[in-house]
Enzyme design. Structure first.
Site, PDB file in Angstrom:
ATOM      1  N   LYS A 237     -14.067   1.179  14.985  1.00 14.82           N
ATOM      2  CA  LYS A 237     -12.738   0.563  15.154  1.00 14.82           C
ATOM      3  C   LYS A 237     -12.269   0.657  16.607  1.00 14.82           C
ATOM      4  CE  LYS A 237     -11.088   0.823  10.544  1.00 14.82           C
ATOM      5  NZ  LYS A 237     -10.392   1.541   9.516  1.00 14.82           N
TER       6      LYS A 237
ATOM      7  N   ASN B  95       0.850  -1.198   0.000  1.00 16.99           N
ATOM      8  CA  ASN B  95       0.000   0.000   0.000  1.00 16.99           C
ATOM      9  C   ASN B  95       0.884   1.246   0.000  1.00 16.99           C
ATOM     10  OD1 ASN B  95       0.426   0.931   2.863  1.00 16.99           O
ATOM     11  ND2 ASN B  95      -0.341  -1.141   3.242  1.00 16.99           N
TER      12      ASN B  95
ATOM     13  N   ASP C 167      -4.941  -9.248  13.050  1.00 13.45           N
ATOM     14  CA  ASP C 167      -5.064  -7.826  13.397  1.00 13.45           C
ATOM     15  C   ASP C 167      -4.121  -7.559  14.573  1.00 13.45           C
ATOM     16  OD1 ASP C 167      -5.891  -5.321  14.543  1.00 13.45           O
ATOM     17  OD2 ASP C 167      -7.678  -5.470  13.281  1.00 13.45           O
TER      18      ASP C 167
HETATM   19  N1  CTP Z   1      -4.104  -2.779  11.988  1.00 11.01           N
HETATM   20  C1  CTP Z   1      -3.364  -3.829  12.508  1.00 11.01           C
HETATM   21  N2  CTP Z   1      -3.374  -5.025  11.889  1.00 11.01           N
HETATM   22  C2  CTP Z   1      -4.113  -5.229  10.788  1.00 11.01           C
HETATM   23  C3  CTP Z   1      -4.876  -4.179  10.247  1.00 11.01           C
HETATM   24  C4  CTP Z   1      -4.847  -2.952  10.862  1.00 11.01           C
HETATM   25  O1  CTP Z   1      -2.702  -3.645  13.525  1.00 11.01           O
HETATM   26  N3  CTP Z   1      -4.116  -6.423  10.219  1.00 11.01           N
HETATM   27  C5  CTP Z   1      -4.110  -1.490  12.700  1.00 11.01           C
HETATM   28  C6  CTP Z   1      -3.495  -0.333  11.958  1.00 11.01           C
HETATM   29  O2  CTP Z   1      -2.115  -0.181  12.297  1.00 11.01           O
HETATM   30  C7  CTP Z   1      -4.316   0.850  12.461  1.00 11.01           C
HETATM   31  C8  CTP Z   1      -5.675   0.236  12.749  1.00 11.01           C
HETATM   32  O3  CTP Z   1      -5.460  -1.154  12.880  1.00 11.01           O
HETATM   33  O4  CTP Z   1      -3.806   1.342  13.682  1.00 11.01           O
HETATM   34  C9  CTP Z   1      -6.723   0.470  11.710  1.00 11.01           C
HETATM   35  O5  CTP Z   1      -6.235   0.195  10.432  1.00 11.01           O
HETATM   36  P1  CTP Z   1      -7.155   0.365   9.159  1.00 11.01           P
HETATM   37  O6  CTP Z   1      -6.445  -0.109   7.938  1.00 11.01           O
HETATM   38  O7  CTP Z   1      -7.746   1.747   9.141  1.00 11.01           O
HETATM   39  O8  CTP Z   1      -8.352  -0.586   9.534  1.00 11.01           O
HETATM   40  P2  CTP Z   1      -8.660  -2.066   9.231  1.00 11.01           P
HETATM   41  O9  CTP Z   1      -8.706  -2.838  10.486  1.00 11.01           O
HETATM   42  O10 CTP Z   1      -7.755  -2.578   8.200  1.00 11.01           O
HETATM   43  O11 CTP Z   1     -10.152  -1.960   8.709  1.00 11.01           O
HETATM   44  P3  CTP Z   1     -10.681  -1.566   7.241  1.00 11.01           P
HETATM   45  O12 CTP Z   1      -9.610  -1.937   6.276  1.00 11.01           O
HETATM   46  O13 CTP Z   1     -11.924  -2.378   7.106  1.00 11.01           O
HETATM   47  O14 CTP Z   1     -10.965  -0.093   7.271  1.00 11.01           O
END
Ligand code: CTP
Length: 413
Positions: free
Chosen positions: A350, A221, A317
């Site tokens: 979240k 990304n 996550d």
């Molecule tokens: N994050 C994490 N591990 C993942 C995905 C996300 O630790 N596998 C953490 C990121 O570092 C950030 C937070 O979760 O602090 C939110 O990340 P974001 O990409 O906005 O959210 P997602 O959980 O990926 O949800 P979505 O993609 O559905 O918005």
């Protein structure tokens, strides 16, 4: 440079012209109480707020303000004055004085000394909140920091002009602490915004993760790592021990930070686990949500059956995992939420779903420059409510997050 105890320190105190100048009199008194000698220089506008007589009575030395005074120059020349101190302190530093410092002007005694000195410079800014948040001031601060100037404050609170926000000069006690830290850690980080996180361990994740498809291709990304790296740097500046776990980025390692380099989400998770225990976890990485279930060992070739179908599985996550730990959960867990729409609603979900204490939410919609850019405009969401911070540089966002972290940690046992 060797550490100097405050009791033996020679401080050159430059007082700028702001209402906070009255607090500098208190600063002189406190420094003298600790045994430091204080040579005061006042700008012309400082003399509109407090008198040289008060400053010289408290410091026990004549106050200097005139670059062209033959008598003063005969006693001690301005170049010598700028070098004979152990530390140069500017308090209060007005927006105008900071701008003149940034531009390298030498149009009065104060700025001439600041340009001529070979000693460290510690600055305590004080100004109206709008002047502090103005992009010109923020640009100047970033430049001065890059030039090695250290900062203490400003504090947030009600201002003399009736407004509320960051811009109040740090309290004299905090400036004395910052002076002690600057004298005691001469080769250390340039930011002495207190020792608010001293003795604390902070883990920060930053950058993207790369999830391999085959030996040459990956899912990634656009995260640059700038925000996460700036947070790590600000936390070190506040005295913390920092472990920065970063995906592949082009930004340099922040000085004074333990850096662990990883590629995939699962490697990042393992590195976070290995770095625990910690007082705080700040999850600024843009972790890839999915990986392919089977990484090809050889490069996938274009075959006669057209494009391959990638089968994706969800990554762990990391943030939720750390937040929901039953043992070794850091006292404060801060997550980010990058959203393209319904920022507040998604970020609130979240905060709940991931069980963290704060969510820093920002929009990464088309047209915003959050990914890769220098500035950021965020909302801070916690159980207490929503705070909206104005657009500012990622360095300033990082410093505010670190200040907020210090407040949150102080609230917890
Ligand atoms: N994050 C994490 N591990 C993942 C995905 C996300 O630790 N596998 C953490 C990121 O570092 C950030 C937070 O979760 O602090 C939110 O990340 P974001 O990409 O906005 O959210 P997602 O959980 O990926 O949800 P979505 O993609 O559905 O918005």
């Amino acid at each position: 440079m060797t550490p100097i105890p405050i009791s033996a320190a020679r401080v050159l105190l430059i007082i700028g012209g702001g209402i906070a100048a009255y607090k500098s009199l208190e600063l002189i008194r406190r420094l003298r109480d600790q045994g430091a000698s204080v040579q005061v220089v006042m700008t012309a506008s400082a003399r509109e707020f407090i008198t040289p007589l008060s400053a010289s009575t408290l410091s026990g030395q004549p106050v200097r303000h005139d670059l062209f005074s033959l008598t003063d120059e005969a006693l001690i020349g301005h170049i010598e004055l700028s070098r004979s101190a152990d530390l140069v302190v500017v308090a209060p530093a007005t927006a105008n004085l900071l701008a003149r410092m940034t531009g390298g002007l030498a149009d009065d005694l104060a700025t001439t000394l600041l340009l001529a000195t070979d000693k460290r410079v510690l600055v305590a800014p004080a100004m109206n909140v709008r002047m502090w948040l103005h992009p010109a001031t923020q640009r100047n601060i970033d430049q001065l920091k890059a030039d090695g100037v250290a900062f203490v404050g400003p504090d947030e609170g009600p201002m003399a002009c009736g407004e509320y926000g960051p811009g109040r000069m740090a309290e004299p006690t905090a400036i004395v602490e910052a002076i002690e830290a600057a004298l005691a850690r001469p080769g250390d980080s340039q930011d002495f915004d207190g020792v608010a996180l001293s003795g604390r361990h902070v883990i920060v994740t930053s950058g993207p993760t790369y999830e391999p498809i085959d030996p040459v291709r990956f899912i990634g990304n656009r995260s640059s790592g700038r925000q996460g790296h700036a947070i790590a740097q600000a936390a070190v500046g506040a005295g913390a021990k920092v472990t920065l776990i970063t995906g592949p980025v082009a930004v340099p390692d922040p000085p004074g930070v333990t850096v662990v380099r990883v590629e995939t989400a699962r490697e990042m998770q393992a590195a976070v686990e290995a770095a625990l225990p910690a007082d705080a976890f700040i999850s600024a990485a843009a972790v890839a949500d999915w990986r392919v279930d089977r990484v090809e060992t050889e490069k996938i070739k274009k075959g006669e059956y057209g494009a391959p179908t990638l089968h994706l599985v969800e990554n762990p996550d990391i943030l939720a995992g750390v937040s929901k730990k039953t043992s070794q959960r850091p006292s404060v867990v801060i997550g980010f939420a990058a959203e393209t729409e319904q920022v507040v609603a998604h970020a609130k979900t979240k905060l709940r779903r991931k069980g963290c204490d704060l969510i820093i939410a920002n929009s990464v919609a088309k047209g915003t420059t959050t990914f890769g850019g220098d500035s950021n405009e965020v909302l801070v969401i916690s159980a207490d409510g929503i705070e909206s911070w104005p657009a500012m540089t990622k360095i300033s966002v990082a410093e505010r997050i670190v200040a907020r972290l210090a407040t949150e940690l102080a609230k917890r046992p």
